[in-house]
Design an enzyme around this catalytic site. Structure first.
Site, PDB file in Angstrom:
ATOM      1  N   CYS A  86       0.836  -1.203   0.000  1.00 38.59           N
ATOM      2  CA  CYS A  86       0.000   0.000   0.000  1.00 38.59           C
ATOM      3  C   CYS A  86       0.877   1.262   0.000  1.00 38.59           C
ATOM      4  O   CYS A  86       1.513   1.537  -1.003  1.00 38.59           O
ATOM      5  CB  CYS A  86      -0.980  -0.066   1.164  1.00 38.59           C
ATOM      6  SG  CYS A  86      -2.433   0.954   0.876  1.00 38.59           S
ATOM      7  N   HIS A 194      -3.533  -5.589   1.351  1.00 36.25           N
ATOM      8  CA  HIS A 194      -2.789  -5.781   2.611  1.00 36.25           C
ATOM      9  C   HIS A 194      -2.747  -7.244   3.048  1.00 36.25           C
ATOM     10  O   HIS A 194      -3.556  -7.654   3.889  1.00 36.25           O
ATOM     11  CB  HIS A 194      -3.467  -4.975   3.717  1.00 36.25           C
ATOM     12  CG  HIS A 194      -3.306  -3.510   3.612  1.00 36.25           C
ATOM     13  ND1 HIS A 194      -2.266  -2.822   4.212  1.00 36.25           N
ATOM     14  CD2 HIS A 194      -4.050  -2.579   2.979  1.00 36.25           C
ATOM     15  CE1 HIS A 194      -2.382  -1.526   3.955  1.00 36.25           C
ATOM     16  NE2 HIS A 194      -3.454  -1.345   3.208  1.00 36.25           N
ATOM     17  N   GLU A 196      -0.786  -8.532   5.102  1.00 34.59           N
ATOM     18  CA  GLU A 196      -0.466  -8.592   6.542  1.00 34.59           C
ATOM     19  C   GLU A 196      -1.719  -8.451   7.402  1.00 34.59           C
ATOM     20  O   GLU A 196      -1.676  -8.690   8.603  1.00 34.59           O
ATOM     21  CB  GLU A 196       0.592  -7.523   6.880  1.00 34.59           C
ATOM     22  CG  GLU A 196       0.086  -6.113   7.127  1.00 34.59           C
ATOM     23  CD  GLU A 196      -0.331  -5.355   5.847  1.00 34.59           C
ATOM     24  OE1 GLU A 196      -0.403  -5.971   4.767  1.00 34.59           O
ATOM     25  OE2 GLU A 196      -0.594  -4.140   5.961  1.00 34.59           O
TER      26      GLU A 196
END
Ligand SMILES: NC(=O)CC[C@H](N)C(=O)O
Length: 227
Positions: A86, A194, A196
């Site tokens: 991002c 994302h 994560e």
């Protein structure tokens, strides 16, 4: 494997990145402040999402001049895995480590939701634990995620298999639904979604975990002696 999680003023996904690597994968991770002058002790470099320098001018436009970016460049040149997620992807394009640019979403709004992604290339050090063509669910949260590049760059990316992820649907205006690309050498990946934030069923899904597992697997294979 030891990861550096680079922290810029305004980063806000650094904790999620650290958690993914340290708690879910069980690998080493350290936070590294944006003025660090030495990343030589790290095996992988992670540029997290957020609002570095308040997104002034353009997302990532100021962070590209942070002191640590010379070191990130060195790590990339040394062939270490460099992953920008991002805002991290935006910083990598601003710094010229990846081609193209991230423009404002086509509806000019900040968007936050889980989206479908297609794995376009599983033959990379970041995606070897996915199936080719696999569809995964990963959250996005961005205002400037509209990937743009000119025709020559697009053709080059396509010919070299540098388009790693595409969106299942066009919601932000990205050229050919591009969600993530890799450099020619194959060790610098930038992506808007994302992974994560998708590392455990407890937080809504774990389709992102295989990305981190891929990095570690590849690293182990090339660093563990077969003697
Ligand atoms: N989650 C993020 O990293 C957001 C990046 C950037 N601030 C944007 O809005 O596009």
């Amino acid at each position: 494997m030891k990861f550096a999680v680079i922290v810029f003023p305004g980063s806000n996904c650094d904790l999620d990145m650290y958690h993914a690597v340290k708690d879910e994968l069980g690998e080493e991770a350290e936070y590294v402040w944006h003025d660090s002058k030495d990343l030589s002790s790290y095996d992988g470099i992670l540029l997290p999402g957020g609002f570095s320098y308040g997104d002034y001018l353009r997302c990532g436009a100021i962070a590209q001049f942070s002191g640590v970016m010379d070191e990130v460049r060195k790590a990339a040149e040394a062939g270490k895995p460099v992953l920008g997620i991002c805002n991290g992807f935006q910083i990598l394009t601003e710094a010229g480590l990846l081609p193209g640019v991230l423009l404002r979403n086509k509806n000019l709004k900040f968007m936050c939701r889980t989206v479908g992604l297609k794995v376009e290339n599983n033959n990379t050090l970041f995606t070897n634990e996915y199936e080719q063509g696999e569809e995964i669910q990963i959250p996005i949260a961005h205002g400037e995620g509209n990937y743009y590049c000119d025709d020559a760059t697009y053709n080059h990316l396509k010919e070299n298999n540098q388009i790693v992820f595409t969106y299942a649907d066009d919601f932000n205006g990205s050229r050919n639904n591009i969600a993530g690309i890799i450099n020619e050498r194959g060790n610098v990946l930038g992506m808007m979604p994302h992974p994560e934030r998708a590392v455990s069923e407890l937080i809504g899904g774990k389709d992102g975990l295989a990305l981190f597992r891929s990095i570690v697997k590849q690293w182990r294979e090339s660093h563990v002696s077969h003697a």
